[in-house]
Each structure stands twice: as structure tokens, then as C-alpha cells.
Design an enzyme around this catalytic site. Structure first.
Site, PDB file in Angstrom:
ATOM      1  N   SER A   1       0.821  -1.207   0.000  1.00  0.00           N
ATOM      2  CA  SER A   1       0.000   0.000   0.000  1.00  0.00           C
ATOM      3  C   SER A   1       0.852   1.253   0.000  1.00  0.00           C
ATOM      4  O   SER A   1       1.921   1.281   0.600  1.00  0.00           O
ATOM      5  CB  SER A   1      -0.927   0.005   1.220  1.00  0.00           C
ATOM      6  N   CYS A   2       0.345   2.264  -0.677  1.00  0.00           N
ATOM      7  CA  CYS A   2       0.917   3.617  -0.734  1.00  0.00           C
ATOM      8  C   CYS A   2       2.131   3.749  -1.648  1.00  0.00           C
ATOM      9  O   CYS A   2       3.023   2.907  -1.661  1.00  0.00           O
ATOM     10  CB  CYS A   2       1.286   4.161   0.643  1.00  0.00           C
ATOM     11  N   ASP A   3       2.110   4.835  -2.399  1.00  0.00           N
ATOM     12  CA  ASP A   3       3.245   5.241  -3.231  1.00  0.00           C
ATOM     13  C   ASP A   3       3.354   6.751  -3.166  1.00  0.00           C
ATOM     14  O   ASP A   3       2.345   7.458  -3.297  1.00  0.00           O
ATOM     15  CB  ASP A   3       3.031   4.817  -4.693  1.00  0.00           C
TER      16      ASP A   3
ATOM     17  N   GLU B   1       4.896   6.069   4.289  1.00  0.00           N
ATOM     18  CA  GLU B   1       4.672   4.715   3.788  1.00  0.00           C
ATOM     19  C   GLU B   1       4.884   3.723   4.919  1.00  0.00           C
ATOM     20  O   GLU B   1       5.744   3.924   5.785  1.00  0.00           O
ATOM     21  CB  GLU B   1       5.698   4.375   2.689  1.00  0.00           C
TER      22      GLU B   1
END
Length: 422
Positions: A5-7, A92
Site C-alpha cells: 500500500s501507498c506510493d 509509507e
């Protein structure tokens, strides 16, 4: 559970158009978690006060800066945001050899907000975060509900002049300064041998644990995680895919390009499924300090089915009511000892209408096309307006004071006209 998850991305001249730094992030969280967009004005505080973060209290500072935040509605901190001085931060989840603490401390999301509220440059924000990390530690459940989910954090911090990557493992950390080109972070440690700042005991601790022999060149990601950093840029993961997309547009990267990257589904950056992209943000940070910074936030899931709405810091901004979730004060389950057993309805007005619109998109292709056309038309008009502000180096404070709120109302109007046509 270690979801992907998440960038978070940053592009700096000469990779960008117009001598601007472009920041972008997709916040990928549990699919039913509501993310709100909230504004807090600058404030003066009594130094004897204590500040209640998500779980713990910490010492307050005498002055905090104005911030706009995109945050899971149940917590104090933020997934991403910006302040009045043009500092942007996104975090992140990362894991490695160092054990993650379940004990309640500061969440990485609390550290994002604290960095924004207390620092007027990217490097000062880094200082704030590492000082608080040393004093209070990081830990605690990062979701609302029965699922236990904790992690270490990495941060991408940018301002008008430079960016910093800060990656942590417990209280230990390494930081890399980025002054040109492109850089991204995902759910893995990515700082290798270019270490510009570090925790004073980081290398000694690694030696004590047997992770580093003290002889070969120190590689933070290889030492503190299980990564083969030699293969890091050739894997099929989102970190590598994101870097490829940044490089594809290198030399002429704009805020619209960054939005296209955040909307990219084949790469996995625009995530679908149990964990999905619950909100997105793109910021334009001109190196010329006479030009206002512009921050675009969705406040809704799936950037492909959302509108990036602009926010500019000016005096007298009102609360962003249509993207603020209901508050439950002392009755909030997060504030009770029986945490996370009951989940209140935290949907804000924009989220509710967007949810209805997405249901329509899935059911009626003809109506979906009409609505998406209206959404893109509104968005394109906003982009043209914002580019004009950037080119003319001026934003009329009276016109932009309610800019974000007005854009939300226009977006809601599109949803209403398609869901309940007259």
C-alpha cells in the site's frame, strides 16, 4: 499482515516543467476507511500544554503553522499534507529485520502532521520527526477495527528547494537528500549507500545484531531489511513500476503528469481490492517563492473516478465542511479503552455522494460516461485556472479563499445531477 500500500513521488528540475517541484501520493488503506481533507490554521500555544495525538500525549510547541491534511477520519495525524510554507510530507508503511512495536506511541501518520505543523523547510521537518521518534518512539495499531496492523515508516518530505527521503526501523533511521531528478518510495526500504544523514547509533546497532560486518560498504536497505538491493530496480513491484513511470516523463513532468501516474492501474499504483487508493494528493511547489504553491486533493477513493481539487494557502480560510467527517468527541471509540470494537459512520458529505456516484458508474455505462465527462470537464477547467495562476505568479486571495470548498460543491452538483436527474 503486510499489505502492499501507498506510493509517494517527487520530481525536481530539470525533470519537471516550469522550474517546479512536483509532489504526489496515493494513500492506499483498507477499502472501507474514510479519508477526510481538513484545514487547521496557524496557532500560538502555551508551552505548558500537552498535545493529544492519536494515542499518546506529547509536549506542545509555542507556534504551529497552517496545514491542509488528507487523513483517515478516525485518527489525529495524516497520511499526507502540506503547510503554509510549501512543505509537503507523505509516509509509507515499511517492514524489515527490526521488530515492529504494538505498544501505543506516535503513529507515522502523527509524525507527518507534527512535521508539517512545526517546520518551515523539508530538512527542519526531518529534524522534527527524528527528534520525536527518539523521544517518544513509533508504534500502535494503524487501523480502526479488529485487525491489528502496525509498521515502521518511511517519509518523503519536499519543499520549494529540495526533497528528503527518511526511512526508519524502530528508532533507527537513514535519510537521503534529493536535489534534482525523480525519486519515489513504496512499501520497502529504498535508501542504499547514499546516506546523507543517519541516527548516530544506526551502524553500531546493525553490527551488534549481526546484520553488518562493519567492513563492506554500508547499505541501509540491505542491512535493515531482507531486500536484495542489486535487484531492486528490476523487479516487478510498485516501487520499480513507479520509478519507470516517473522516468518515462522525465524532462517535462507537470502536475497533470503526476496525476496520470497516480491514476495508473496496470502498475498497481492506483490500487484496487481489500486495500485500495482511498485518497490522492498532488502538489506544485514553484522554486520561485513569489509564486504560490498549489495543492490538489481528492478526498475520495480511486483517483481515476475522482476530481483533483486545488487548495491555496491564503488568510481567512474557513473549515472544509464538505470533506470533514462527523466528530464524536469523547464518545469516539478510538478514545475509549474498548478501542475499535464499534466503528461509527465517518463518511463526510463529499464521500457519501461520491460513493453513490461510483455505484452508478458500475451499473449504468451510459450515465457513467456522461458523469465522467462532466467530472473531467470541471477538472480541466480548474487545471487551466491554476496554470494561469502559476504563469502570472499571482493568486487573488479573495477569489481563492474558498477555492477548495467551491470545487467540492461543484463536484457534488455533478454527482447529484446524475444520481437524481430532474
Amino acid at each position: 499482515m503486510e499489505p502492499c500500500s501507498c506510493d509517494t513521488f517527487v520530481a525536481l528540475p530539470p525533470a519537471t516543467f516550469g522550474n517546479r517541484i512536483i509532489f504526489g501520493k496515493n494513500s492506499d488503506r483498507l477499502c472501507d476507511e474514510v479519508q477526510e481533507v481538513v484545514y487547521f490554521p496557524a496557532a500560538v500555544h502555551n508551552r505548558r500544554e500537552h498535545l493529544k495525538c492519536t494515542y499518546i500525549e506529547i509536549e506542545q510547541v509555542s507556534e504551529t503553522y497552517a496545514v491542509v491534511l488528507s487523513r483517515p477520519a478516525w485518527l489525529w495525524g495524516a497520511e499526507m499534507g502540506a503547510n503554509e510554507h510549501g512543505v509537503c510530507i507523505g509516509n509509507e508503511a515499511v517492514w524489515g529485520r527490526e521488530e515492529v512495536s504494538d505498544e501505543e506511541a506516535l503513529l507515522g501518520m502523527d509524525l507527518v502532521r507534527l512535521g508539517l505543523e512545526r517546520a518551515d523547510t523539508a530538512e527542519k521537518a526531518l529534524n522534527v520527526i527524528v527528534d520525536l521518534l527518539e523521544k517518544y518512539g513509533q508504534g500502535g495499531n494503524c487501523t480502526e477495527g479488529s485487525m491489528e496492523f502496525s509498521y515502521h515508516n518511511s517519509f518523503l518530505i519536499a519543499d520549494r528547494n529540495e526533497a528528503w527521503i527518511l526511512e526508519t526501523a524502530g528508532k533507527y533511521w537513514a535519510a537521503e537528500k534529493v536535489q534534482e531528478g525523480v525519486r519515489n518510495i513504496s512499501n520497502q526500504l529504498s535508501i542504499t549507500t547514499k546516506i546523507d544523514r543517519e541516527h548516530p547509533d544506526m551502524r553500531n546497532y546493525a553490527k551488534q545484531k549481526g546484520w553488518w560486518d562493519g567492513k563492506k560498504e554500508f547499505d541501509f536497505a540491505a542491512t535493515y531489511s531482507y531486500l536484495d538491493t542489486a535487484k531492486m530496480m528490476t523487479s516487478s513491484g510498485r516501487y520499480c513500476e513507479g520509478y519507470k513511470l516517473l522516468n518515462k516523463h522525465k524532462g517535462n513532468l507537470t502536475f497533470e503528469t503526476m496525476m496520470e501516474i497516480l491514476r495508473d492501474k496496470p502498475s498497481g499504483i492506483n490500487m484496487e481490492g481489500g486495500f485500495l487508493t482511498t485518497a490522492s494528493m498532488v502538489s506544485v511547489l514553484p522554486k520561485d517563492s513569489s509564486i504560490p504553491c498549489i495543492h490538489f486533493l481528492t478526498g475520495t477513493p480511486d483517483p481515476e473516478r475522482s476530481i483533483f481539487k486545488p487548495f491555496i494557502f491564503v488568510p481567512n480560510i474557513s473549515q472544509l465542511l464538505d470533506t470533514s467527517s462527523p466528530t464524536f468527541e469523547l464518545e469516539d471509540p478510538v478514545k475509549k479503552k474498548s478501542q475499535f470494537k464499534i466503528r461509527p459512520d465517518r463518511r463526510h458529505p463529499l464521500y457519501q455522494k461520491h460513493q453513490q456516484a461510483v455505484e452508478l458508474i458500475d451499473k449504468d455505462k451510459e450515465k457513467a460516461k456522461m458523469m465522467m465527462d462532466d467530472m473531467r470537464k470541471l477538472e480541466k477547467g480548474l487545471f487551466k485556472e491554476m496554470e494561469s495562476i502559476l504563469q502570472n505568479k499571482h493568486a487573488d486571495a479573495d477569489k481563492v479563499v474558498n477555492l477548495f470548498s467551491q470545487c467540492v460543491k461543484d463536484e457534488v452538483r455533478i454527482y447529484k445531477s446524475n444520481i437524481n436527474p430532474q
